[in-house]
Design a protein around this motif. Structure first.
Motif, PDB file in Angstrom:
ATOM      1  N   LEU A 203     -30.115   7.520  31.507  1.00 34.43           N
ATOM      2  CA  LEU A 203     -31.376   6.866  31.849  1.00 34.43           C
ATOM      3  C   LEU A 203     -31.317   5.398  31.446  1.00 34.43           C
ATOM      4  CD1 LEU A 203     -33.985   9.562  30.737  1.00 34.43           C
ATOM      5  CD2 LEU A 203     -33.143   9.096  33.045  1.00 34.43           C
ATOM      6  N   LEU A 204     -31.783   4.545  32.370  1.00 34.57           N
ATOM      7  CA  LEU A 204     -31.844   3.120  32.091  1.00 34.57           C
ATOM      8  C   LEU A 204     -33.187   2.779  31.440  1.00 34.57           C
ATOM      9  CD1 LEU A 204     -30.249   1.760  35.377  1.00 34.57           C
ATOM     10  CD2 LEU A 204     -29.136   2.262  33.200  1.00 34.57           C
ATOM     11  N   ALA A 205     -33.352   1.509  31.113  1.00 34.67           N
ATOM     12  CA  ALA A 205     -34.576   1.078  30.430  1.00 34.67           C
ATOM     13  C   ALA A 205     -35.822   1.358  31.264  1.00 34.67           C
ATOM     14  CB  ALA A 205     -34.484  -0.409  30.086  1.00 34.67           C
ATOM     15  N   ASP A 206     -35.688   1.291  32.604  1.00 35.72           N
ATOM     16  CA  ASP A 206     -36.839   1.539  33.468  1.00 35.72           C
ATOM     17  C   ASP A 206     -37.017   3.015  33.784  1.00 35.72           C
ATOM     18  OD1 ASP A 206     -34.706   2.022  35.071  1.00 35.72           O
ATOM     19  OD2 ASP A 206     -35.239   0.585  36.646  1.00 35.72           O
ATOM     20  N   LYS A 207     -36.324   3.886  33.038  1.00 37.38           N
ATOM     21  CA  LYS A 207     -36.404   5.343  33.175  1.00 37.38           C
ATOM     22  C   LYS A 207     -35.723   5.873  34.432  1.00 37.38           C
ATOM     23  CE  LYS A 207     -38.843   5.518  29.417  1.00 37.38           C
ATOM     24  NZ  LYS A 207     -38.212   5.974  28.153  1.00 37.38           N
ATOM     25  N   SER A 208     -35.092   4.974  35.195  1.00 38.24           N
ATOM     26  CA  SER A 208     -34.350   5.451  36.357  1.00 38.24           C
ATOM     27  C   SER A 208     -33.015   6.014  35.900  1.00 38.24           C
ATOM     28  CB  SER A 208     -34.127   4.303  37.356  1.00 38.24           C
ATOM     29  OG  SER A 208     -33.352   3.282  36.760  1.00 38.24           O
ATOM     30  N   SER A 209     -32.499   6.964  36.656  1.00 36.33           N
ATOM     31  CA  SER A 209     -31.242   7.604  36.278  1.00 36.33           C
ATOM     32  C   SER A 209     -30.087   6.969  37.035  1.00 36.33           C
ATOM     33  CB  SER A 209     -31.290   9.103  36.571  1.00 36.33           C
ATOM     34  OG  SER A 209     -31.468   9.331  37.952  1.00 36.33           O
ATOM     35  N   VAL A 210     -28.921   7.054  36.448  1.00 36.59           N
ATOM     36  CA  VAL A 210     -27.708   6.519  37.048  1.00 36.59           C
ATOM     37  C   VAL A 210     -26.860   7.679  37.550  1.00 36.59           C
ATOM     38  CG1 VAL A 210     -25.585   5.232  36.606  1.00 36.59           C
ATOM     39  CG2 VAL A 210     -27.726   4.492  35.570  1.00 36.59           C
ATOM     40  N   PHE A 211     -26.336   7.517  38.753  1.00 30.56           N
ATOM     41  CA  PHE A 211     -25.462   8.534  39.318  1.00 30.56           C
ATOM     42  C   PHE A 211     -24.093   8.386  38.655  1.00 30.56           C
ATOM     43  CE2 PHE A 211     -23.061  10.740  42.643  1.00 30.56           C
ATOM     44  CZ  PHE A 211     -23.913  11.808  42.882  1.00 30.56           C
ATOM     45  N   LEU A 212     -23.714   9.338  37.814  1.00 33.80           N
ATOM     46  CA  LEU A 212     -22.529   9.207  36.981  1.00 33.80           C
ATOM     47  C   LEU A 212     -21.298   9.850  37.629  1.00 33.80           C
ATOM     48  CD1 LEU A 212     -24.064   9.900  33.471  1.00 33.80           C
ATOM     49  CD2 LEU A 212     -23.377   7.717  34.430  1.00 33.80           C
ATOM     50  N   PRO A 213     -20.100   9.469  37.173  1.00 36.88           N
ATOM     51  CA  PRO A 213     -18.888  10.061  37.739  1.00 36.88           C
ATOM     52  C   PRO A 213     -18.781  11.528  37.394  1.00 36.88           C
ATOM     53  CG  PRO A 213     -18.348   8.768  35.787  1.00 36.88           C
ATOM     54  CD  PRO A 213     -19.797   8.520  36.096  1.00 36.88           C
ATOM     55  N   ALA A 214     -19.186  11.884  36.184  1.00 35.71           N
ATOM     56  CA  ALA A 214     -19.126  13.279  35.766  1.00 35.71           C
ATOM     57  C   ALA A 214     -20.515  13.885  35.879  1.00 35.71           C
ATOM     58  CB  ALA A 214     -18.614  13.375  34.333  1.00 35.71           C
ATOM     59  N   ARG A 215     -20.648  14.875  36.736  1.00 30.77           N
ATOM     60  CA  ARG A 215     -21.930  15.540  36.896  1.00 30.77           C
ATOM     61  C   ARG A 215     -22.210  16.454  35.714  1.00 30.77           C
ATOM     62  NH1 ARG A 215     -27.041  15.741  37.917  1.00 30.77           N
ATOM     63  NH2 ARG A 215     -27.798  17.647  38.856  1.00 30.77           N
ATOM     64  N   SER A 216     -21.170  17.059  35.165  1.00 33.12           N
ATOM     65  CA  SER A 216     -21.368  18.030  34.102  1.00 33.12           C
ATOM     66  C   SER A 216     -20.116  18.125  33.243  1.00 33.12           C
ATOM     67  CB  SER A 216     -21.690  19.403  34.713  1.00 33.12           C
ATOM     68  OG  SER A 216     -22.109  20.318  33.724  1.00 33.12           O
ATOM     69  N   LEU A 217     -20.328  18.484  31.986  1.00 30.14           N
ATOM     70  CA  LEU A 217     -19.243  18.687  31.037  1.00 30.14           C
ATOM     71  C   LEU A 217     -19.181  20.148  30.651  1.00 30.14           C
ATOM     72  CD1 LEU A 217     -17.140  17.742  28.844  1.00 30.14           C
ATOM     73  CD2 LEU A 217     -19.107  17.404  27.324  1.00 30.14           C
ATOM     74  N   GLY A 218     -17.997  20.696  30.644  1.00 30.45           N
ATOM     75  CA  GLY A 218     -17.800  22.070  30.207  1.00 30.45           C
ATOM     76  C   GLY A 218     -16.901  22.111  28.983  1.00 30.45           C
ATOM     77  N   VAL A 219     -17.241  22.952  28.026  1.00 33.97           N
ATOM     78  CA  VAL A 219     -16.425  23.146  26.820  1.00 33.97           C
ATOM     79  C   VAL A 219     -16.070  24.619  26.729  1.00 33.97           C
ATOM     80  CG1 VAL A 219     -16.467  23.171  24.310  1.00 33.97           C
ATOM     81  CG2 VAL A 219     -17.318  21.177  25.532  1.00 33.97           C
ATOM     82  N   VAL A 220     -14.789  24.902  26.604  1.00 30.57           N
ATOM     83  CA  VAL A 220     -14.289  26.274  26.578  1.00 30.57           C
ATOM     84  C   VAL A 220     -13.815  26.617  25.178  1.00 30.57           C
ATOM     85  CG1 VAL A 220     -12.578  27.884  27.497  1.00 30.57           C
ATOM     86  CG2 VAL A 220     -13.597  26.151  28.995  1.00 30.57           C
ATOM     87  N   LEU A 221     -14.347  27.695  24.632  1.00 29.45           N
ATOM     88  CA  LEU A 221     -13.897  28.233  23.350  1.00 29.45           C
ATOM     89  C   LEU A 221     -13.374  29.640  23.560  1.00 29.45           C
ATOM     90  CD1 LEU A 221     -16.869  27.137  21.033  1.00 29.45           C
ATOM     91  CD2 LEU A 221     -14.703  25.954  21.374  1.00 29.45           C
ATOM     92  N   SER A 222     -12.189  29.910  23.042  1.00 28.81           N
ATOM     93  CA  SER A 222     -11.624  31.258  23.132  1.00 28.81           C
ATOM     94  C   SER A 222     -12.088  32.077  21.944  1.00 28.81           C
ATOM     95  CB  SER A 222     -10.095  31.198  23.150  1.00 28.81           C
ATOM     96  OG  SER A 222      -9.641  30.637  24.348  1.00 28.81           O
ATOM     97  N   ARG A 223     -12.486  33.306  22.214  1.00 26.68           N
ATOM     98  CA  ARG A 223     -12.951  34.174  21.129  1.00 26.68           C
ATOM     99  C   ARG A 223     -11.827  34.403  20.129  1.00 26.68           C
ATOM    100  NH1 ARG A 223     -15.756  36.517  25.515  1.00 26.68           N
ATOM    101  NH2 ARG A 223     -14.154  38.094  25.910  1.00 26.68           N
ATOM    102  N   GLY A 224     -12.170  34.207  18.861  1.00 29.31           N
ATOM    103  CA  GLY A 224     -11.207  34.436  17.805  1.00 29.31           C
ATOM    104  C   GLY A 224     -10.484  33.195  17.344  1.00 29.31           C
ATOM    105  N   HIS A 225     -10.530  32.103  18.138  1.00 29.56           N
ATOM    106  CA  HIS A 225      -9.808  30.900  17.748  1.00 29.56           C
ATOM    107  C   HIS A 225     -10.731  29.695  17.655  1.00 29.56           C
ATOM    108  CE1 HIS A 225      -6.017  32.947  18.056  1.00 29.56           C
ATOM    109  NE2 HIS A 225      -6.295  33.327  19.278  1.00 29.56           N
TER     110      HIS A 225
END
Length: 999
Positions: free
Chosen positions: A545-567
């Motif tokens: 969000l910019l100062a005027d509350k408008s949003s910027v179209f970013l290169p990454a739409r979403s971030l994913g984080v993968v955790l393996s069970r047990g590690h």
């Protein structure tokens, strides 16, 4: 034992995946905001400089031409525009020679470097130099900053020496780059119509093909396209795409280029049906809410139009004229010019004539000026981020500059009142952001041995993922694959077959998804070893969000984080304060792990990571920004494991020749990136000399990588030992190594005796590296065993050692050059503890003429089922039955496999680990190509503007009005098309006055 001594100080911390992904997302948003602010400052400076600049047609001005700087003539004088320009190597810019105090100017070969427009633009943009420097001082993680002018010059900071290609040509034109085009225009749905009638033979056809290719190069993954060829009949050059538009990603663009190259001219051209088909496609997509839902256009490429085509426009495009029509007249003949001009003029388009190949580039680019005018007039400074790309064109001579990156860019407009209604686009400002900078904010070592982070775009394409392999090797050179930046998330996270994860991430949602996956352990085109893991993917949208509350179209739409069970779900932490003096700082965290940020402050850039950690701990550098948790973790590991090297040394010294078992090296590694090692023999006797060197990245810890031996050991129970062939020495002999794991650390330790029936195996090894000759079978000379084949195999089905009748002992590597495979008589029975799983990966293969084509491939991978301790059975082999027995060797990843050597089962072909292309039947392949996956469109669209003068069709301002004013870049307020055409030439050409509608 060492960890037992400090157990009271240990604590286990649970990792919350959702909390982690939100934290990483916030850090990425902050980093991206700094890049946006830097570009905004450049835009403001450029527009103010233009506002205060008075155009001077006779301006004389010397500037630093990047091609000519530091060049001297035969008299040892600097050439014109080539004055002295200090260049120094800079690690932040891939060790290129740069000038961080000043920018310089690059021009394509076909742009005159002293043209008045160029000189005025370069002079005006000198105001950007202090802003470049100030931006870099504010944010030292910034890389290249630049201004691309609509006149063709390119101002780059830091300044560099530009090198021509092998033909002595500078082909780089900033106006052709994706960041320029995306910033200057909104998404586009385009149908390209090309005349392939007999009159287009020869040079005209060559020019037409080049025109299509150039148009395709102006499109990106937010655009949609199709190509129709017409002569006696209309046909889509890709039959599979009949009646639709397809995303203009790199895959489809390259596919179209290949098909365009195969076009041939014949027959008689009839354009009406092609126009009708094009309008229908665009209307259907518009009404169905598909495609870009912004600009729609038809590109007509022909050497003439003689039909009564007005009825087509009346039916499908008038009076609203939602589709612009751009016309390209091919050849020097002007007889048909009025007709082709009329089509463009009456459909809010632009007409141009292309007589030679040299005309193509400039003339095609004019359509972008038409599409940009509504945005320019409204002064909408949209911030755009490009798809991931490799800017190999910028520094073609530097192999190390092939880095995956994205660009943030904004358009620059003229703010002068007298030109506002003309919509003058001055150019585009941009800055590159290497994706490695984003990945530093979500390092693998925070996520566990099999954990990782990944980013996807609004189109569902992978922006960053550990399984994205964008390069292939051609000879000794690495080159980008044709579709390196249009690999869909579903092609990598392919267990997400219902696309639940993909849909949620495209929509920018926050949540998590658990699923069982097959995790590749080793890297490369083929992962020969996989493990079955339970992964939890936590994901969160990335917004800015910019100062005027408008949003910027970013290169990454979403971030994913993968955790393996047990590690990845838990971290072991210890208190090191009372043990700090014991450390002695003799440990060696490798420099590729980021413990402290050293590239922000110039005073810290010469510090190694170890030096930075020491200064941070001792308080010498209070301004150093370090990951305190990671530093504490590696410090704790160093304290606890400090006695190990002395212990190993004692063992090595006490070994006698009688008890020596072939051990060469002992080593350990920890999650925090610490490594210790000790040689048991002289360095001259090491067979695997490359192992554990910093250049051997597969064997060390890096920012986004756990070594193979660590990853494999992590999947086995504590106290068990992993045996594997790790590499080969110069003589081609494979080496066997063992790993042991206790708690969360890897230790070297004695391997317990493994005794199988009769006893086939009697081995006692220390963890580390040893030669194969010391790890052979101890097979008794019993006559009952002479008719048996004996194999020692690992948990992925690879033969480590084999014993055949007659006493022949062989060591077999998992390297494909050794043709390591399991014969069906040994592995194709359902009774064996292996289950084949086919992994589909995105790969490429060479076609004729070295054309690379993306294709799906598969190969077999075997996974051991540890619950099965022993199995046996019979395999029918024609006239005989082959008996086999397989038994798990306790506390290891090995199995002993014994088979009947008498019964010949060679009738079964061997199972080779060769990659095979998946051949699809045509309908299935076509369906995959046509698929319209869920995507999110850019937030803004600038298709039309009411202030655009009626009849104006875009382009730059001129001070004169031509007879074809309604078709020139700047038109009067009203425009009347009127021309008398001999009926003998064109019976059906329009001859009545036509008022040109408002674009």
């Amino acid at each position: 034992r060492q960890f037992g001594n400090v157990e009271p100080t240990l604590k286990i911390k649970e990792v919350d995946g959702l909390e982690l992904v939100k934290k990483f997302s916030e850090q990425m948003e902050n980093m991206l905001r700094r890049k946006v602010e830097a570009v905004e400052r450049l835009v403001e400076a450029a527009e103010d400089a233009d506002l205060n600049h008075e155009y001077n047609s006779s301006l004389e001005f010397d500037y630093y031409n990047s091609l000519l700087i530091n060049d001297k003539d035969e008299n040892d004088n600097y050439v014109e525009l080539g004055d002295e320009f200090i260049l120094e190597p800079n690690e932040h810019f891939n060790n290129l020679l740069v000038n961080t105090t000043y920018s310089d100017i690059q021009l394509p070969t076909n742009v005159y470097n002293k043209d008045p427009d160029i000189l005025n633009g370069v002079y005006m943009s000198e105001a950007l130099n202090p802003i470049f420097v100030d931006n870099f001082e504010r944010d030292p993680t910034l890389t290249w900053q630049y201004f691309g002018s609509s006149t063709g010059f390119f101002r780059l900071y830091p300044g560099i020496k530009w090198l021509p290609d092998e033909n002595g040509v500078i082909s780089f034109d900033c106006r052709n780059r994706g960041w320029y085009i995306q910033a200057a225009t909104s998404p586009k749905d385009i149908v390209i119509i090309v005349d392939v009638s007999g009159s287009m033979k020869g040079l005209r056809m060559t020019i037409a093909k080049h025109t299509i290719t150039t148009i395709l190069d102006t499109l990106g993954e937010n655009d949609f396209v199709n190509i129709i060829a017409y002569n006696d009949y209309v046909h889509f050059i890709e039959p599979c795409f009949k009646g639709i538009l397809v995303q203009a990603d790199r895959d489809n663009r390259e596919h179209f280029k290949q098909l365009v190259d195969e076009l041939q001219a014949k027959g008689v051209g009839t354009v009406n049906k092609a126009l009708t088909e094009s309008f229908k496609i665009l209307r259907e997509f518009r009404e169905a809410g598909q495609g870009g839902l912004c600009n729609q256009a038809i590109m007509l490429i022909t050497d003439g139009a003689v039909e009564d085509y007005e009825a087509v426009f009346e039916k499908y495009n008038w009076p609203d004229r939602k589709v612009r029509v751009f016309t390209y007249l091919i050849g020097r003949e002007v007889t048909f010019a009025p007709n082709v001009k009329w089509i463009a003029c009456n459909n809010k388009g632009y007409y141009t004539q292309i007589s030679t190949l040299a005309d193509v580039q400039e003339n095609v680019m004019e359509y972008l000026h038409v599409l940009s005018r509504p945005m320019v007039i409204n002064h909408d400074h949209d911030i755009i981020w490009t798809e991931a790309y490799m800017d190999s064109a910028l520094f073609a001579s530097q192999a190390q500059s092939l880095l995956l990156m994205t660009t943030v860019a904004m358009p620059v407009f003229s703010k002068k009142n007298e030109t506002r209604s003309h919509g003058i686009l001055l150019g585009v400002v941009g800055s590159d952001v290497p994706l490695r900078e984003l990945l530093k904010l979500a390092p693998r070592y925070k996520l566990g041995v099999h954990g990782y982070a990944f980013l996807n775009t609004n189109n569902g394409y992978i922006l960053s993922h550990p399984d994205l392999r964008p390069l292939y090797k051609e000879g000794k050179k690495l080159k980008p694959k044709p579709n390196y930046n249009s690999v869909d998330l579903s092609e990598v996270e392919w267990e997400d077959q219902d696309e639940i994860l993909r849909t949620a991430m495209i929509n920018g949602e926050t949540g998590y998804l658990s699923m069982d996956v097959k995790v590749p352990v080793d890297k490369g085109l083929m992962s020969l070893r996989v493990v079955i893991a339970g992964n939890t993917v936590s994901y969160s949208g990335i917004t800015l969000l910019l100062a005027d509350k408008s949003s910027v179209f970013l290169p990454a739409r979403s971030l994913g984080v993968v955790l393996s069970r047990g590690h990845g779900e838990y971290i072991l932490l210890g208190n090191t304060s009372e043990h700090l003096p014991d450390c002695g700082f003799s440990f060696s965290p490798l420099p590729t792990r980021i413990y402290c940020i050293t590239d922000i402050d110039p005073d810290h850039r010469k510090l190694s990571q170890l030096e930075a950690v020491i200064r941070f701990l001792t308080g010498e550098e209070p301004d150093l920004e370090c990951d305190e948790e990671l530093v504490q973790e590696v410090l704790f590991d160093a304290v606890v494991t400090a006695p190990m090297e002395a212990y190993w040394t004692t063992l090595a010294l006490n070994m006698s020749m009688e008890t020596e078992t072939g051990i060469e090296m002992a080593f350990l590694g920890t999650r925090a990136g610490l490594m210790r090692s000790a040689l048991y023999v002289g360095s001259e006797k090491i067979s695997n000399r490359k192992f554990l060197t910093q250049k051997d990245k597969e064997s060390i810890f890096t920012m986004d990588h756990f070594p193979l031996w660590y990853r494999r050991a992590a999947e086995h129970p504590p106290g068990s030992f992993i045996y594997s062939i790790v590499s080969e020495d110069d003589s081609g002999n494979p080496s066997l190594s063992t790993r042991g794991e206790g708690k969360r650390k890897l230790f070297t330790s004695h391997v317990p005796h493994h005794v199988c029936p009769d006893p086939f195996v009697d081995a006692s090894f220390l963890a580390g590296s040893m030669t194969m000759e010391k790890a052979v079978f101890n097979v008794p000379s019993l006559s009952s065993l002479q008719i048996l084949n004996c194999f020692l195999i690992d948990n992925n089905g690879f033969i480590l050692i084999s014993k055949r009748p007659g006493g022949e002992t062989q060591g077999c590597s998992s390297n494909l050059h050794h043709q390591s495979y399991m014969h069906p008589s040994q592995c194709k029975s359902s009774a064996l503890p292996f289950s084949p799983c086919l992994l589909t990966i995105a790969a490429h293969k060479h076609k004729k003429h070295d054309i690379l084509q993306p294709c799906d491939t598969e190969y077999p991978v075997f996974v051991y089922e540890p619950a099965i301790k022993e199995t046996n059975g019979l395999i029918e082999c024609g006239d005989c039955q082959k008996m086999f027995v397989a038994q798990q060797i306790v506390s290891s990843n090995l199995l002993l496999l014994v088979t009947d050597a008498v019964c010949d089962c060679s009738v079964f072909p061997p199972i080779l680990l060769d990659v095979k292309e998946v051949k699809y039947i045509l309908p299935l392949k076509c369906e995959r190509m046509r698929s319209q996956k869920l995507r999110r469109r850019p937030d803004t669209c600038h298709a039309f503007h009411p202030e655009v003068p009626r009849g104006s069709t875009g382009g730059r301002a001129h001070s004169w009005v031509s007879p074809w004013a309604c078709l020139s870049p700047l038109a009067p307020l009203r425009c009347v098309y009127h021309m008398t055409i001999p009926l003998a030439e064109h019976r059906h050409s329009p001859v009545t006055p036509q008022e040109v509608p408002s674009p």
